[in-house]
Design a protein around this motif. Structure first.
Motif, PDB file in Angstrom:
ATOM      1  N   GLN A  82       0.828  -1.203   0.000  1.00 52.73           N
ATOM      2  CA  GLN A  82       0.000   0.000   0.000  1.00 52.73           C
ATOM      3  C   GLN A  82       0.863   1.253   0.000  1.00 52.73           C
ATOM      4  OE1 GLN A  82      -2.528  -1.542   3.500  1.00 52.73           O
ATOM      5  NE2 GLN A  82      -3.896  -0.086   2.480  1.00 52.73           N
ATOM      6  N   GLU A 122      -7.535 -10.743  -1.547  1.00 60.11           N
ATOM      7  CA  GLU A 122      -7.310  -9.419  -0.981  1.00 60.11           C
ATOM      8  C   GLU A 122      -6.502  -8.656  -2.021  1.00 60.11           C
ATOM      9  OE1 GLU A 122      -5.851  -8.582   3.268  1.00 60.11           O
ATOM     10  OE2 GLU A 122      -4.044  -8.285   2.055  1.00 60.11           O
ATOM     11  N   LEU A 177      -5.558  -1.659  -4.217  1.00 61.56           N
ATOM     12  CA  LEU A 177      -5.982  -0.931  -5.408  1.00 61.56           C
ATOM     13  C   LEU A 177      -4.990   0.181  -5.734  1.00 61.56           C
ATOM     14  CD1 LEU A 177      -9.776  -0.789  -4.508  1.00 61.56           C
ATOM     15  CD2 LEU A 177      -8.615  -2.383  -6.030  1.00 61.56           C
ATOM     16  N   GLU A 188      -5.793   1.774  -1.385  1.00 58.48           N
ATOM     17  CA  GLU A 188      -6.782   1.109  -0.516  1.00 58.48           C
ATOM     18  C   GLU A 188      -6.659  -0.395  -0.666  1.00 58.48           C
ATOM     19  OE1 GLU A 188     -10.702   3.937  -0.715  1.00 58.48           O
ATOM     20  OE2 GLU A 188     -11.005   1.771  -0.499  1.00 58.48           O
ATOM     21  N   VAL A 189      -7.062  -1.099   0.394  1.00 56.43           N
ATOM     22  CA  VAL A 189      -7.066  -2.560   0.295  1.00 56.43           C
ATOM     23  C   VAL A 189      -8.498  -3.056   0.415  1.00 56.43           C
ATOM     24  CG1 VAL A 189      -6.596  -2.918   2.776  1.00 56.43           C
ATOM     25  CG2 VAL A 189      -5.986  -4.678   1.142  1.00 56.43           C
ATOM     26  N   MET A 190      -8.826  -4.043  -0.408  1.00 57.95           N
ATOM     27  CA  MET A 190     -10.183  -4.569  -0.512  1.00 57.95           C
ATOM     28  C   MET A 190     -10.110  -6.089  -0.418  1.00 57.95           C
ATOM     29  SD  MET A 190     -12.603  -4.251  -3.923  1.00 57.95           S
ATOM     30  CE  MET A 190     -11.848  -5.414  -5.039  1.00 57.95           C
ATOM     31  N   ARG A 191     -11.136  -6.687   0.161  1.00 58.05           N
ATOM     32  CA  ARG A 191     -11.271  -8.148   0.100  1.00 58.05           C
ATOM     33  C   ARG A 191     -12.526  -8.469  -0.670  1.00 58.05           C
ATOM     34  NH1 ARG A 191      -9.155 -10.725   5.880  1.00 58.05           N
ATOM     35  NH2 ARG A 191      -7.004  -9.955   5.622  1.00 58.05           N
ATOM     36  N   THR A 192     -12.428  -9.507  -1.506  1.00 55.22           N
ATOM     37  CA  THR A 192     -13.546  -9.840  -2.392  1.00 55.22           C
ATOM     38  C   THR A 192     -14.361 -10.988  -1.827  1.00 55.22           C
ATOM     39  OG1 THR A 192     -12.272 -11.483  -3.639  1.00 55.22           O
ATOM     40  CG2 THR A 192     -12.138  -9.192  -4.402  1.00 55.22           C
ATOM     41  N   ALA A 197     -15.488  -9.630   2.050  1.00 56.58           N
ATOM     42  CA  ALA A 197     -15.983  -8.267   2.240  1.00 56.58           C
ATOM     43  C   ALA A 197     -16.919  -8.176   3.442  1.00 56.58           C
ATOM     44  CB  ALA A 197     -16.715  -7.796   0.983  1.00 56.58           C
TER      45      ALA A 197
END
Lengths: 522, 124
Positions: free
Chosen positions: A67, A181, A184, A188-192, A196
């Motif tokens: 990040q 995970e 972006l 930002e970090v996102m989990r699918t 989520a």
């Protein structure tokens, strides 16, 4: 020392300032420049290496470091090319698509975060290789099998994100992926999927979660950096029985494929089995010069000698049975009866093969998920050989397989190359992976390889056969072959790119998707 | 295709070391106790290996799958140096398997169409 190549629009000052920030984030010893960058070249490049050169590589250890690196890259406009094991040989290896792109090397992120034996899955970081995971499972005595590509030295996450394949019933690697995970482009970090949902314990159990299914857009793409990924693992079956069937005539291909189709569609053939050409099999243990010293593809007489010496056919089918013996016996009976309809078909188990180095003995390991490097010997078919993969897809249809085979065989022959290939049998399709082997120290061979590859991409597309994956040299050309409705798909991909990565810092040019800032001349 | 080019002796040094002119075959760097590996699937490999080893080094046949050797060497287990006469994929894989920041130094010399004499040294 190689002169510094920077991407368009980046000043040397900004590059150096960004590098200083990277060093602060990951530590001096994990930012690489100068001679250390030889590890980020494509060893099998068929173009001038400078086209794919990198000025630096940075190796973070955690998602938090990723990040931070991404935020710096955004600030200074430094493009990053993400790799994990960097073993995508035949498709570009660890090299970036655009000269001047800094390589983001995730090899240090090599933790096996979780293995769940009851539900059969693992949660991994991108630096975990098949060798790492296999060793871990063996050491712990877990009753789980991997599915491995061949050679097996790559990243489990990386291969699935490239939609690579293996050879057990779990051979479609992205199909077996569950949850990821992603960092972006804005840091930002996102989990699918179910990841989520805070406190969900189904992240690696249910692929789709709620709403649009995002995971697919992070495969073969440059929309985000995957820092964790779930993958399903096969429970160890009660028994396992590999086999080989050889077919003696070139023209048998059509009938073999037509026999295969109902067996695969009805799940009689349980695994991602393969049909391999004579020379791909032969090349594991022999070289071209041992059979033919002249120019051009090897003649029929040499092919017949190879068949006799190695006791293999013009086509060689490698499959396996999994399960309790009564089930395997039934499945084998159906399979054997179906293929026995082809004149000259011969059936073998590993014990029946003469030589210790026989390819069936090697395939018997890969079809049970044991990672090996044996397959890599095929590059030795041409001394000092490199390879580049041409990989069109077709239905499991004999006429179409034959059409593809003749098209490719004849075009390669025209340029003096031998035909080495594998038809990998998927759920409903064939991946026809052709290994174009060339002497990587011969500039003329490299030039011919480049030229014939581009011709084959065009001709295959004109016949309706698109590649499933391709080398960095051809990503733009292949992307343009998916041109239905005035390239609607590519325009959609570019729209996503501009929305998700407006500064265009993530892997510019991957799969022909360019950010707006480089779109006209990257 | 130019047959002479394909049979020319070439020298390649990778792993970060500067290219060096290789001495004649018999003087390729050896070290006491380091066996000279050769791929016994190639009849010429043994002959080249014998010339390379001279009277001081032992020969060791290495046939077929070198995966286990490659993994051990890359992980720093076993010998710190390896010498061999094989097809090129062997030293390539031995070098590539090591972590990118700990690649061994590889010196390579092409002997004929298919075979390479090589010397790998761990640098970390």
């Amino acid at each position: 020392m190689t002169p510094l190549t920077l991407p368009p629009g980046l000043t040397e000052k900004d590059f150096n300032d960004a590098l200083a920030e990277f060093r602060r984030i990951v530590g001096d010893q994990y930012v690489f420049t100068g001679d250390a960058l030889s590890a980020y070249r494509d060893p099998y490049s068929i173009e001038d290496d400078s086209k794919f050169s990198t000025p630096a590589a940075v190796a973070p250890d955690t998602a938090e470091q990723v990040q931070a690196v991404v935020k710096v890259a955004n600030q200074y406009g430094v493009p990053l090319w993400t790799i994990s094991a960097g073993k995508n040989h035949g498709y570009g290896g660890a090299a970036p698509r655009m000269a001047g792109t800094v390589v983001l090397d995730l090899a240090r992120m090599n933790r096996i975060l979780e293995i769940n034996v009851d539900s059969g899955y693992a949660l991994l970081e991108p630096g975990v290789t098949y060798f790492d995971l296999y060793r871990y499972i063996q050491e712990k005595g877990l009753k789980l099998w991997l599915d491995v590509p061949d050679p097996g030295w790559g990243s489990v996450v990386g291969n699935a994100l490239e939609r690579g394949i293996g050879y057990t019933p779990y051979g479609d690697h992205f199909m077996m992926q569950c949850g990821m995970e992603v960092v972006l482009a804005n840091g930002e970090v996102m989990r699918t999927g179910m990841g989520a949902m805070p406190k969900s314990n189904a992240w690696q159990l249910f692929k789709y979660g709620y709403g649009p299914y995002a995971d697919g857009i992070f495969t073969q793409s440059n929309y985000g950096i995957v820092t964790k990924m779930g993958i399903w693992l096969m429970p160890e079956p009660p028994r396992y029985r590999p086999y080989m069937i050889s077919f003696q005539r070139e023209e048998d291909l059509e009938q073999v494929i037509d026999v295969l189709r109902p067996l695969k569609v009805n799940n009689i053939i349980q695994n991602a089995a393969t049909l391999r050409s004579l020379l791909l099999v032969a090349g594991i243990n022999a070289t071209r010069s041992q059979y033919h010293s002249g120019p051009g593809p090897i003649p029929d007489s040499a092919a017949k000698k190879i068949m006799a010496d190695q006791d293999i056919g013009m086509w060689n089918f490698y499959g396996a049975l999994y399960g309790p013996p009564p089930l395997m016996d039934v499945l084998w009976g159906i399979t054997r009866d179906a293929f026995a309809s082809i004149p000259g078909a011969r059936f073998f188990t590993p014990e029946e093969r003469r030589h210790d180095n026989d390819v069936l003995k090697h395939r018997a390991l890969t079809m049970r998920g044991v990672p090996r490097l044996t397959e890599y010997s095929f590059v030795n078919w041409v001394g000092g050989g490199g390879h580049i993969g041409f990989s069109p897809v077709s239905p499991i249809n004999g006429k179409e397989a034959m059409q593809q085979y003749i098209m490719v065989r004849d075009r390669l022959a025209q340029y003096g190359f031998d035909y080495l290939s594998v038809f990998a049998i998927g759920w409903r399709e064939l991946h026809h992976v052709i290994e174009l082997i060339f002497d990587r120290r011969d500039p003329e061979e490299k030039r011919k390889a480049y030229e014939v590859f581009g011709i084959m991409v065009r001709e295959a597309a004109e016949a309706g056969y698109g590649e499933y994956r391709t080398h960095i040299s051809f990503m733009d050309q292949v992307a343009k072959t998916y041109s239905w409705n005035d390239h609607a798909q590519l325009k959609f991909q570019q729209t996503l790119k501009d929305a998700l990565d407006p500064k265009g810092i993530l892997s510019p040019g991957k799969q022909g998707i360019w950010p707006a800032r480089y779109r006209q001349g990257g | 295709m130019d047959g002479m080019n394909r049979r020319a002796f070439l020298q390649v040094t990778t792993g970060g070391a500067a290219a060096a002119v290789l001495p004649p075959l018999v003087a390729l760097p050896t070290a006491t106790g380091v066996p000279v590996l050769f791929d016994d699937r190639f009849p010429a490999a043994r002959a080249h290996a014998e010339k390379l080893a001279g009277t001081e080094q032992s020969l060791q046949a290495m046939a077929g799958d070198a995966t286990d050797l490659m993994q051990a060497f890359a992980a720093g287990r076993g010998p710190r140096r390896l010498i061999g006469v094989t097809a090129e994929s062997v030293p390539f894989c031995l070098s590539e398997l090591a972590p990118r920041d700990k690649r061994p130094r590889l010196t390579l010399r092409r002997l004929d169409q298919d075979l390479f004499a090589w010397h790998l040294v761990h640098t970390s």
